[in-house]
Every structure is written in structure tokens, then in C-alpha cells.
Motif scaffolding. Structure first.
Motif, PDB file in Angstrom:
ATOM      1  N   UNK A 190     -38.319  -2.539 -45.376  1.00  0.00           N
ATOM      2  CA  UNK A 190     -37.472  -3.472 -44.622  1.00  0.00           C
ATOM      3  C   UNK A 190     -37.230  -4.747 -45.425  1.00  0.00           C
ATOM      4  N   UNK A 191     -38.280  -5.228 -46.122  1.00  0.00           N
ATOM      5  CA  UNK A 191     -38.110  -6.433 -46.925  1.00  0.00           C
ATOM      6  C   UNK A 191     -37.049  -6.254 -47.982  1.00  0.00           C
ATOM      7  N   UNK A 194     -40.492  -6.268 -53.380  1.00  0.00           N
ATOM      8  CA  UNK A 194     -41.346  -5.223 -52.818  1.00  0.00           C
ATOM      9  C   UNK A 194     -42.736  -5.230 -53.463  1.00  0.00           C
ATOM     10  N   UNK A 195     -42.800  -5.436 -54.768  1.00  0.00           N
ATOM     11  CA  UNK A 195     -44.086  -5.423 -55.468  1.00  0.00           C
ATOM     12  C   UNK A 195     -44.985  -6.540 -54.984  1.00  0.00           C
ATOM     13  N   UNK A 196     -44.437  -7.745 -54.961  1.00  0.00           N
ATOM     14  CA  UNK A 196     -45.211  -8.892 -54.483  1.00  0.00           C
ATOM     15  C   UNK A 196     -45.639  -8.687 -53.031  1.00  0.00           C
ATOM     16  N   UNK A 197     -44.712  -8.166 -52.209  1.00  0.00           N
ATOM     17  CA  UNK A 197     -45.035  -7.936 -50.800  1.00  0.00           C
ATOM     18  C   UNK A 197     -46.202  -6.982 -50.638  1.00  0.00           C
ATOM     19  N   UNK A 226     -33.423 -17.764 -47.886  1.00  0.00           N
ATOM     20  CA  UNK A 226     -34.760 -17.922 -47.338  1.00  0.00           C
ATOM     21  C   UNK A 226     -34.969 -17.017 -46.124  1.00  0.00           C
ATOM     22  N   UNK A 227     -33.929 -16.826 -45.321  1.00  0.00           N
ATOM     23  CA  UNK A 227     -34.058 -15.906 -44.189  1.00  0.00           C
ATOM     24  C   UNK A 227     -34.350 -14.501 -44.687  1.00  0.00           C
ATOM     25  N   UNK A 228     -33.668 -14.122 -45.759  1.00  0.00           N
ATOM     26  CA  UNK A 228     -33.935 -12.812 -46.358  1.00  0.00           C
ATOM     27  C   UNK A 228     -35.394 -12.703 -46.761  1.00  0.00           C
ATOM     28  N   UNK A 229     -35.894 -13.755 -47.410  1.00  0.00           N
ATOM     29  CA  UNK A 229     -37.299 -13.733 -47.833  1.00  0.00           C
ATOM     30  C   UNK A 229     -38.244 -13.678 -46.645  1.00  0.00           C
ATOM     31  N   UNK A 230     -37.860 -14.375 -45.561  1.00  0.00           N
ATOM     32  CA  UNK A 230     -38.786 -14.420 -44.427  1.00  0.00           C
ATOM     33  C   UNK A 230     -38.914 -13.058 -43.744  1.00  0.00           C
ATOM     34  N   UNK A 231     -37.915 -12.195 -43.900  1.00  0.00           N
ATOM     35  CA  UNK A 231     -38.044 -10.842 -43.346  1.00  0.00           C
ATOM     36  C   UNK A 231     -39.185 -10.111 -44.050  1.00  0.00           C
ATOM     37  N   UNK A 232     -39.213 -10.206 -45.385  1.00  0.00           N
ATOM     38  CA  UNK A 232     -40.322  -9.606 -46.139  1.00  0.00           C
ATOM     39  C   UNK A 232     -41.649 -10.202 -45.664  1.00  0.00           C
ATOM     40  N   UNK A 233     -41.702 -11.538 -45.578  1.00  0.00           N
ATOM     41  CA  UNK A 233     -42.949 -12.195 -45.206  1.00  0.00           C
ATOM     42  C   UNK A 233     -43.437 -11.773 -43.832  1.00  0.00           C
ATOM     43  N   UNK A 234     -42.535 -11.785 -42.853  1.00  0.00           N
ATOM     44  CA  UNK A 234     -42.942 -11.460 -41.487  1.00  0.00           C
ATOM     45  C   UNK A 234     -43.267  -9.976 -41.333  1.00  0.00           C
ATOM     46  N   UNK A 235     -42.562  -9.121 -42.087  1.00  0.00           N
ATOM     47  CA  UNK A 235     -42.878  -7.695 -42.020  1.00  0.00           C
ATOM     48  C   UNK A 235     -44.297  -7.455 -42.523  1.00  0.00           C
ATOM     49  N   UNK A 236     -44.652  -8.135 -43.604  1.00  0.00           N
ATOM     50  CA  UNK A 236     -45.977  -7.929 -44.188  1.00  0.00           C
ATOM     51  C   UNK A 236     -47.074  -8.334 -43.205  1.00  0.00           C
ATOM     52  N   UNK A 237     -46.992  -9.586 -42.724  1.00  0.00           N
ATOM     53  CA  UNK A 237     -48.085 -10.032 -41.855  1.00  0.00           C
ATOM     54  C   UNK A 237     -48.027  -9.335 -40.496  1.00  0.00           C
ATOM     55  N   UNK A 238     -46.807  -9.069 -40.004  1.00  0.00           N
ATOM     56  CA  UNK A 238     -46.674  -8.399 -38.713  1.00  0.00           C
ATOM     57  C   UNK A 238     -47.289  -7.011 -38.742  1.00  0.00           C
ATOM     58  N   UNK A 239     -46.868  -6.201 -39.711  1.00  0.00           N
ATOM     59  CA  UNK A 239     -47.398  -4.841 -39.792  1.00  0.00           C
ATOM     60  C   UNK A 239     -48.881  -4.845 -40.135  1.00  0.00           C
ATOM     61  N   UNK A 240     -49.280  -5.816 -40.947  1.00  0.00           N
ATOM     62  CA  UNK A 240     -50.693  -5.893 -41.326  1.00  0.00           C
ATOM     63  C   UNK A 240     -51.578  -6.152 -40.120  1.00  0.00           C
ATOM     64  N   UNK A 241     -51.235  -7.187 -39.369  1.00  0.00           N
ATOM     65  CA  UNK A 241     -52.096  -7.552 -38.243  1.00  0.00           C
ATOM     66  C   UNK A 241     -51.990  -6.546 -37.104  1.00  0.00           C
ATOM     67  N   UNK A 242     -50.779  -6.047 -36.901  1.00  0.00           N
ATOM     68  CA  UNK A 242     -50.603  -5.002 -35.888  1.00  0.00           C
ATOM     69  C   UNK A 242     -51.479  -3.793 -36.219  1.00  0.00           C
ATOM     70  N   UNK A 243     -51.429  -3.374 -37.467  1.00  0.00           N
ATOM     71  CA  UNK A 243     -52.178  -2.185 -37.885  1.00  0.00           C
ATOM     72  C   UNK A 243     -53.675  -2.359 -37.699  1.00  0.00           C
ATOM     73  N   UNK A 244     -54.219  -3.397 -38.311  1.00  0.00           N
ATOM     74  CA  UNK A 244     -55.676  -3.567 -38.222  1.00  0.00           C
ATOM     75  C   UNK A 244     -56.106  -3.812 -36.789  1.00  0.00           C
ATOM     76  N   UNK A 245     -55.336  -4.680 -36.095  1.00  0.00           N
ATOM     77  CA  UNK A 245     -55.716  -5.016 -34.733  1.00  0.00           C
ATOM     78  C   UNK A 245     -55.765  -3.778 -33.851  1.00  0.00           C
TER      79      UNK A 245
END
Lengths: 662, 662
Positions: free
Chosen positions: B94-95, B216-219, B123-142
């Protein structure tokens, strides 16, 4: 008094007598015509000027440390420290004195008598350095151990050796590359005159550098390893096997010296100098192995210690071969770099860096196998109910085994810069083409032995530092160094970063010193009339002076860091954290040293390979790219890389000496 | 079911909804004229082509590992593993999808509406990558923690994230530099056409590379860190504080997400994009700090955990500043390299290497201070009767603290390559000069944020790997990892050497892949008539294909090595030796990563500094020398350096997952 113990210092004296005999032989040879003697005298004076100034700096350093040691530890350790320093200086002095006589005589022998005699003189010159190192080393430790009967006091001797090594190797490394880079950049690049051209004011400093860096620096480095290995072996041997453990280490070192002396006689100059040198090394290794076998049975009643010794010797030999593989133009890595030079400097640089990084793999695995084998041989296993002190003694024996034939190794190694100098003198004195063919052939072999010698120096530094590290853990009486504790992890990180900082500092030092040199050479070209026409003699002395001053100035900060940081960490975070620091610097230090030495060696030979006519030969784009790599490689392989050997040993010795305070 | 625990996955979902909202905003913007849309579609297709092939490779890898995990550990861990992998892939997908839409829209906004709007879209484009990473990360572990109620099973999620990160970061890193170097060497150097010229067949691959590597790599890299830090915090928190320790970690991560979302609204485009980005970062940091303070009191009844969190956040910020100091042309180091370029490529290279090595010092000291502070805050001291598990939890909290605002960090970071791409599209579509001025300004800020982001990625990788290492020592139930044991020393050496080998391999990989690319570009120049006159369209697709294939082919060996070597060492020499290996690779991995990233960044900006007109400006000898350094720096900073982040985390996660077998 035990016979075996007395035999050690006596063998040391024998080595010194042999060194004197060889020195006489060199001095007796014909130093050639007036011009040759004149040039040679410049180099000799320059080398002595460096030594003198180095001595002054060392004297101040040692005086301060003597006082500190006397109050912080005891006067006996302080005395051993001073003796260790003086012995190392003496070895360096005699080795370099003879080397600066052997160079011109090698050139003259090449002119008047041919290859056989030239090889003979160059190698004899090198053997003086070799025999001085092992002779003074074994004499010093042996005598002091007999006098004080206390291994921990004798550690002071090792600290003295390390301190001098710091000045000789780091200072010498900066000196030699500042002169080299300075001479090349203004001479070859700006003024367009060939290498070793007498019109270049820095040419003498450049030739002095070979002696200062590659003869005296290497000698002090291996003196430190040699001494450190023996001391940790007697420290650990005493705990593991009692007095017999001490005797075995001494006896083996003595045998190694005798074996090296015999080996010297097998370096007979036929047409192939490489083969002659290999013969000598082979003979002394075989004699040492047989003697180690016999002594192991006789003194310790078991063949297990022999296995440890043998593993060290084998590790040393394999590392030498691997180094050759990665740095010689006969193999794939260097050919690959040469090919990559076709697409420009950047691909040449990336190629060289990648070869150097890759080249760390096999040596590390070999060292690891050596550690395991030499440990298990005496511990009986890796886990459970094992004899840990025995195993640690085994690791120390591996270091002693690897270094037992150091006399021979240094002789082979120091032969290189002597031949290099001989070639320089031949060039500066306009000797006929066929003379330079002989010296070039000697020099080419010297390049291989230099690369192999560097690998050996790193490998031995690693094993020595590791066994000193074991002695340290015994000395501070730690129940353990617990890697799960944050202080140990912090120690590990700080230890790990020091080689990076140290390398950055020494590289910058070369840059700054080279800049001073460049300014001076430009000034002379500008201000001395007739210099470019060869009508006026350049002021060689001022260039020598600049290198000398810069080298000693630039080594202060990294040198102080090496001594002070371990003490600060030990006092602030404790003995365990200091243990972590030593382990961290050991690992990254060895890795960076191998990486930098082999990248540098590979770039050097890739350039030479192209100069032989491959990928367009001299003057091609590929050649220009390869010259860039070669220049980057200079401080890598001759300053920063070798300096790391000193760093890891010095820090461990400092920790070991000051262990009673922690 | 506890409210705090449920809040974690819910906040994850909120982040995802916010990401979707931002994605819609980007998609809603005008993608410009036909030509722009055509070019953008090439980039998008190329990026998706890479992803598709990467997915196939990942699928095979994960299928094999799924079976191994099911039999060797249990099916639950295996399931978590697959979910972790899929979530990381989804975040990357998605990012990148949005990034490849944002680039052209940023270019068009720069054309039609100016800086404010352009910054907003990028920056909005970048924030999609950022929010996808933390969103999926916390959703998954939680969610997985709520389902399985077992932190050790959830470790599988982390292993999945690490596996995908290996492909995305290492493969992506090879891809981007192969395309970049290939495009430059043939285009700029051989054919003499400018950067981002549409006549260059590799130009699309080059722009795809920005997305593949830098977005994608950094994400994937930070997804791995984010997930790893939370998992080790809940593992250690459970031991130290019971369920409350787990809740605190989750709550803090949730708060960090909310703070990042709020922070996004403070990135308001006025004239200075750097300031706008800094504002956003500042706001989210401050909110997180306040919340950490409150939560610390409420959930754990003490402010001590807050100190650990704060120390992690501060370490992250300082490392960012230090990175900027060493890599920005505003400060001494880069200026020094630029000056050294005057004397040629070799001094430029030596200067850059030395700056990189030197730059390891402060970050390591800062990390060490962070380790000590965060440990002591919860252990009560360094020695004696302390709470060790509490201290280790403190270190894990430092990692969580540092990574809490990851959503914001990635948004700022991914904004860079989007702006870079926008500039490329503007160039390829011949947009007016003033458009490029806007994109250049955005891009210049992006260069700084990229360097800072790299420093952050390394720092967070270090802390994450360290806390995973602590979890490992708990998991294998070792009485300790004894650094005096030879197996641990051997482990340390082998761990230490891996980053060197890994770097050599990835550098070689770039070289080989770039060569394939060079051949192809030359072929097209030769075989397609009218290509140089701009009359025929180059076959962009084949170049994209070559990069893709080469990247995935070349990452196999280093990737397998990263997974297999720790297992072999663990099985052969035991869990303690494996602990040594992890510590060794952690130390040299972090050092090499900082060294390579900062050398590369410094070379890059030294070149740009010269291009601004210093030391002779564009086309001068200094500039030519600086280009060499920049090219060497490319694989340093964008392939080998960042790949090491993955190496150290992946090996630790592998060890942690397979700990039950040891």
C-alpha cells in the motif's frame, strides 16, 4: 636454578651473537661508488634522525608511566616496563641500522656480483632485525622471570614493549605514508618526474619511510606479539601445569630461535629468491614442530600441548596463504579489481573494499578453529567437567607456536624493504638497467612476503591479544564476564568502536602529514634554482624533518586514547566491563586490520598487474583508476591496518598490568 | 478482556483508516497531462512488477519456513510467522502503491499550485507508508497476543516481518543501486545525456528504484524494528512486571500512533518544508512524552519506566542530529571532503572513509548511555542486588520509546523519494524551470531527512536487536553467556565477521546487477534506431526486468547465510556460543552500518556542495573526484549499510524463535 629456564636467556644471547655476526657480514660488503654511498648516507641519517626524535618522545612517555606504575602497582613492574621498552628500542635500532647499510650493499652486489649475492646481503640484513627481536625478547623475559620469579611482574616488560610498538608502528606508519604520498603527488603527478628520482626533495624521506615503517615498525609489532605470547603462556602455564608449564613455553621459544638460525642457512640464493625464502621458512618450521613434539612428551608427559602448538603454527601458515590469495595478482580477487578498473575509479574502489571485507572470512574461521582445537587439546572438551585453565594455556601455546619462528618470519619480511631501498638507490644513482632488473625481481618477491607478513602480524596479534585477555580474566579474578550484563555490552560496544576511531585518526594523520610534505616539496621546486635540471641538490633533510615531526605529533591523540580509554572504562564500569571492551576491540580490531591490509594489498597489486600490460597497461584509463585505488590503499595497508595490531595488544596489556587496581 | 489490550489493535485499525483517508486524498489530486501520466504509469508498473516477483520469491521462502516451523516449534508460531510476513508485505504494497501515485501528483501540484500543495501531497503519500507500517504492526501483534496469550508464539510474527524485510531491504537495495549506477554510468558518463533523461532506457528502473528501495525497503526495515521492539518489551515486561508490563508497552505504542496522526496535521506547507516537517516530528514527540509520563504512573505506579522510554526517544533524536552533522554540507566533515576533492579522487575517498569511521563514535557512546540509563532506571543499579529482568525490560522500553513515533518518522522519510521521483518526472516531461525549482527544494530537504532517517533506522535496529537479544537470553534459560569461554569467543568472532561478508556480498551484487544493466542500456542505444534523437521510445520494461531479476537472484546467498549461520553455530556449539554470535554481529553490524551510511551520505553531499559552485563547481577536477566518491557511496549508503540493519535483527529473531530447540 633449573637448566631449562637458564637455557632461555642463553638462547637469546646466542641469537644476538648470530645477529652481530650477520651484521658484520653485511658491513663487510662493498657499499659501491661515491654517489651510492652519498645517497645511502642520506637515508641512514634520515632514519637515525627519526629514531632520535622518537626516542625523546618515548623517553618522556616512559618516564611518566614509570612513575605511575611505581606508585599504582610496584617498582618491580615499573623496572620491567623500562627494560621492555629499552629492549624493543634496541632491537629496532640495530635492525634499522643494519637495514640502512644492507640496502646500498644489496644494490652494489646486484651490480657487481648478481642475484645470489644480492639476495644474500638483503636477507642477511633482514635476519639481523629478526634475530635482534627474538634474542632480546627471550633474553629479557627469561632473565626477568629468573630474577623476580613472578609472571605478573614480568608483564611490565610486555607493557614496555607495547609502548614502544605504539610509537614505532603508529608513528612509523604515519611517517612512511606521509612521505610516500607526498613524494608521489607532487613528484609523479604534478612535476611528472619518475618515482625515486633524486630531484624530488621527498625521495629520501620516502626511502627512510621504508626502513622506519616496514623494518622498525614491523619489528616492534612482532616484538610485542612475541613477548606477549610468551608472558601469557607462562602466566597460564603456571596455573595449569605448575613450573613445567612455564618451562615448556620457554623451551619452545628457545628451540624456535635455534630453528630460525638453522633456517637462515637454507636461504641459498639460486635463481628464484621466493623459493629460497620458502625453503628457509619450511626448514625452521619443521625443526620447531619436531622439537615441540619431543618437548611436549618430555616436559609435560603428554602430546596434548603439542597439538596446541601445532594448531597455532598451522593457523599462521594458512593465514599467510589466504592473504596471498586475496592480494596476489596470480589469483581471482586482484584480477577482478584490475578488470573493474576499466569502468573507472569508483568500480576499482568498490571492488577493492569488497575484496578486503570478503577476505576477513576465512582467516576468522581458521582462527576460530585454532582456538577450539588448541583449547580442547588441553581442556578435554568444550562443556561440562573440563579443565578451563588448561584450555586457556592451550590457546596461549597456540600463540607461542605461531610465533616460535618469528626470527625467520621477520628476516623474510624485512628483506622486502631492504630490496625496495636497493632498487631506489639503483634508480637514484642511475645504475644500469640489468642492476634494476635484479633489484626489481628481489622487490617483487618482497611485495608478496610483505603481504604474507602482514597477515601473519595480524593473526599473531589476534592470538596474543586473546591469550593476554585470558590472563586478564585470571588476574582480575572474575567469576566471569557476563555478556548479558549491560555494562559488558556497553564495554563491548566501546571496545568495538575504538578501532574505527583509531583508523579514522591514523588515516587523517597521514593526510595532514602528507599535506605538510606537499607544501614543502612545492616550495623547494619553486625556490631552489636548478633543482629540476638536476643541477642543485634538494634539501632532503627538511622533508625528513617534516615527516618525523608530523608522525610523532599525529600519533599523540590516538596513542593516548589507546592507553586511557580502557583505564577509564575499567575504573568507571568495573573489571567486567573492561573485559567486554577488550573482547569488542579484539573482534573489530582484527576484522578491520585484515580488511584494510588486504584491500590495500589487492589495490597495490591490481595496479602492478595493469602496469604489466593488462587492460591497456600503463597510461590507460584502467591504470589511472588503479592508481587511485593504490593511493587509497597506502594508508589502509601501511598505517591504519597495522596500527590496529598495536591497539588491540596494547589495550589488553594495559588492562592486564593495571588489573590489581580493579 | 482488558481494555488497554484491546485498545492496541483498535488503534492499529484507526491508523489504517487514516492511511486510507490519506491515500484517497492523494488519489484525488490531479495527475497532470498525458505525458506525465504515461511516465508515471511506467514507474508504477515497474514497481508493481518488482513487487510481484518479490512476492513469488517470498512465498516460496515462507512456505518452506512454515513447514520447518510447524515441525520444529509449533503450528501457532508458524501461523504467526505467515501473518507477520503478509502484514509486512501489505504495508509495503500500500505504501508503494500510493507513493507511485503521489510522485506525479506532487509534480503536477508544483506546476499548478506551488510549494504548499506539492509538499502536502508528497508528505501525505509518505504518511500512508508510515501509518500502514505502524497500523498493521500494532494490529498484528495486539490481536495475536489477545488470541494466543503467549509472547513467545507471537515472536513468529516478528520472524515473518524480518523475512520480508530481508527481501524488501536487501533486494530493494540491490535493485535501486543497480538501476542508479547502471543508468548513470552509461547515460551520464558514456552517452553524455543528463540525469532523468527519458532517452535513457534505465531511467524508469532508476525511478522505480527510489520506490522499491527507499519507500518499501525502509518501510519493511522499520516495520521489523517496530514489531521486534514491542515483542521483546512484552516478553520481558511479563517477567518483570506481569501483565502490567505488557499493557504499558502496548499502550505506549498506541499513544505513539495517535501522536503521529496529530503530528501529521502540523506539517503545514509554508515556504520552508524542512521546518514544516520538523514541526510535525516535534508535536508527535511531545505528545508521546507526556503520555508516556502519565501512563507510567497510572499503569506501573512509578515514573521509572518513563525514564527508560524517554532515554530511547532522546537517543533517537541525538543520533539523527549527529547523522546530520556528519552528512550535511552545512558542517565541517562534508566541507573537508569537498576540499580534499581538489587533490583528486584518492583523497576524496580517504576523506569519506575516514569521516564515516569517525562518525561511529558519538552514536555508539549515546547508545551506550541510553543502555545504561534505561537499564538502571528499572534495575536500581549496575551491580550487586539489582533487578536484572526489570533492567532488561527498561532497555526494551527504550527501543519502544524510540520507535513509538515511527509512523511520523516513516512519513517524513518516505516523503523524500516521492519528491525525488516528482523531480524526475518533471525532468522527463520537460516541465518549466520553476516547477523543477519547487521539486528540487523538496528533494533537497528529502536528502537531509533521508540521512537522518537512516541514522534512526540503524539506531532503532541496534536497540531492537539488543532487546531481542535480552529476550533470547531469557528464552534459552542460560545461566549466562560467559565471555571467558572459547565457544563464546568463537561465536563473537563469527558474529563479528558476518557483517563484513554480508557487506562484501551486497556490494558485489550491486556491481554485478549494474553490469547487467549497463550491457542492456548499451544494447538499446546500439540497436534501437532514433533512440538518441528522442524519436523512439526505449524499452524501459526490459531494464526494469533486469534490475528485478538481478536483485532477487543476488540476495539469495547473503539471505540464506543470515538465516542458516546462527542455526549452525547454535546447534554445533550451543546456545551460549550463539549468544556470542548475536553480540558480535550486533556490535560490528551497527558499526559498519553507521560507517557505510555516513560515508555514503557525506560523499553525496560533498558532491552536491561542489556542484553549488564551491572548489571550482560542476565540471572541475574537484567535481570529477567527488563524483567518484558519490558513486562509491551509492551501494554503501543505500544497499550494504541498510542491509546490515536487517542482518542483525533477523539473526536475533531467528535465534529467539528457534531457542526452544537449543
Amino acid at each position: 636454578m633449573d637448566l631449562v629456564l637458564i637455557a632461555a636467556p642463553i638462547t637469546g644471547v646466542i641469537a644476538l651473537i648470530f645477529a652481530m655476526y650477520k651484521a658484520k657480514y653485511v658491513e663487510g660488503a662493498n657499499p659501491g661508488n661515491d654517489r651510492m654511498r652519498e645517497i645511502a648516507s642520506y637515508i641512514e641519517e634520515g632514519a637515525m634522525a627519526f629514531l632520535k626524535r622518537e626516542y625523546r618522545a618515548v623517553a618522556v612517555f616512559m618516564a611518566v608511566f614509570f612513575v605511575v606504575l611505581t606508585f599504582a602497582i610496584d617498582w618491580q613492574t615499573a623496572v620491567c616496563f623500562v627494560i621492555g621498552g629499552i629492549f624493543s628500542l634496541a632491537a629496532g635500532f640495530s635492525g634499522m641500522k643494519v637495514a640502512t647499510k644492507a640496502n646500498v650493499r644489496t644494490a652494489n652486489a646486484a651490480k657487481e656480483e648478481g642475484m645470489t649475492k644480492a639476495l644474500n646481503i638483503a636477507f642477511s640484513g633482514g635476519s639481523v632485525m629478526g634475530m635482534s627481536v627474538v634474542g632480546l625478547g627471550l633474553l629479557g623475559i627469561g632473565a626477568l622471570y629468573i630474577i623476580f620469579e613472578n609472571a605478573s611482574i614480568v608483564t611490565g616488560f610486555s607493557l614496555g614493549a607495547s609502548s614502544v610498538a605504539l610509537f614505532a608502528r603508529v608513528g612509523g606508519g604515519i611517517y612512511t605514508k606521509a612521505a610516500d604520498v607526498g613524494a608521489d603527488l607532487v613528484g609523479k603527478v604534478e612535476a611528472g618526474i619518475p618515482e625515486d628520482d633524486p630531484r624530488n626533495p621527498a625521495v629520501i624521506a620516502d626511502n627512510v619511510g621504508d626502513n622506519v615503517g616496514d623494518v622498525a615498525g614491523m619489528g616492534a609489532d612482532l616484538f610485542e606479539s612475541y613477548v606477549g605470547a610468551i608472558i601469557s603462556a607462562i602466566t597460564l602455564g603456571l596455573v595449569a601445569f605448575g613450573e613445567a608449564g612455564v618451562k615448556y613455553a620457554f623451551a619452545l621459544s628457545a628451540v624456535g630461535i635455534i630453528a630460525s638460525i638453522i633456517g637462515v642457512y637454507f636461504v641459498r640464493g639460486d635463481k628464484d629468491p621466493q623459493k629460497a625464502l620458502n625453503n628457509g621458512t619450511l626448514v625452521s618450521s619443521v625443526i620447531t614442530i619436531i622439537a615441540a613434539f619431543v618437548l611436549s612428551r618430555v616436559l609435560l608427559g603428554s602430546l596434548r600441548p603439542f597439538v596446541s602448538i601445532l594448531s597455532g603454527l598451522v593457523v599462521g601458515l594458512i593465514i599467510g596463504r589466504v592473504t596471498e590469495y586475496y592480494t596476489s595478482a596470480d589469483y581471482k580477487p586482484v584480477k577482478k579489481i584490475a578488470k573493474e578498473s576499466e569502468t573507472g575509479s569508483s568500480t576499482n574502489i568498490i571492488g577493492g573494499l569488497s575484496v578486503g571485507m570478503m577476505s576477513t572470512g576465512i582467516p576468522i574461521v581458521i582462527i576460530c578453529i585454532g582456538i577450539i582445537v588448541s583449547f580442547v587439546a588441553l581442556s578435554g572438551g568444550l562443556n561440562g567437567d573440563i579443565d578451563i585453565t588448561g584450555g586457556l594455556y592451550g590457546i596461549a601455546l597456540a600463540a607461542v607456536g605461531m610465533l616460535s619462528t618469528t626470527g625467520m618470519t621477520i628476516a623474510v619480511d624485512a628483506y622486502g624493504p631492504i630490496s625496495d631501498n636497493a632498487g631506489g638507490i639503483a634508480e637514484m644513482c642511475d645504475l644500469p638497467e640489468e642492476v634494476r632488473e635484479v633489484t626489481d625481481k628481489l622487490d617483487a618477491v618482497g611485495n608478496t612476503t610483505a603481504a604474507v607478513g602482514k597477515g601473519f602480524a595480524i593473526g599473531s596479534a589476534a592470538l596474543t591479544a586473546l591469550s593476554l585477555f585470558s590472563s586478564y580474566t585470571q588476574a582480575v579474578n572474575l567469576s566471569g564476564i557476563e555478556l548479558t550484563k549491560p555494562t559488558v555490552i556497553v564495554g563491548l560496544f566501546i571496545g568495538g568502536v575504538l578501532p574505527f576511531i583509531f583508523s579514522a585518526m591514523t588515516m587523517d594523520a597521514v593526510g595532514k602529514a602528507a599535506n605538510d610534505m606537499i607544501e614543502e616539496v612545492r616550495r623547494q621546486f619553486r625556490e631552489i634554482p636548478g633543482i629540476m635540471e638536476g643541477k642543485a641538490t634538494p634539501e632532503y633533510g627538511t622533508c625528513v624533518d617534516i615527516s618525523t615531526k608530523a608522525a610523532l605529533r599525529e600519533m599523540i591523540v590516538p596513542g593516548v586514547m589507546a592507553v586511557v580509554v580502557p583505564l577509564i572504562v575499567g575504573l568507571l564500569l568495573g573489571a567486567e566491563a573492561l573485559g567486554g571492551l577488550l573482547a569488542g576491540s579484539l573482534v573489530t580490531g582484527v576484522l578491520m586490520a585484515i580488511f584494510m591490509a588486504n584491500s590495500g594489498g589487492a589495490w597495490d597489486n591490481a595496479k602492478k598487474y595493469i602496469e604489466e600490460g593488462h587492460h591497456g597497461g600503463k597510461g590507460s584509463e584502467a591504470h589511472k583508476a588503479a592508481v587511485v585505488g593504490d593511493t587509497v590503499g597506502d594508508p589502509f595497508k601501511d598505517t591504519s591496518g597495522p596500527s590496529l595490531n598495536i591497539l588491540i595488544k596494547l589495550m589488553t596489556v594495559v588492562a592486564l598490568t593495571f588489573a590489581p587496581l580493579l
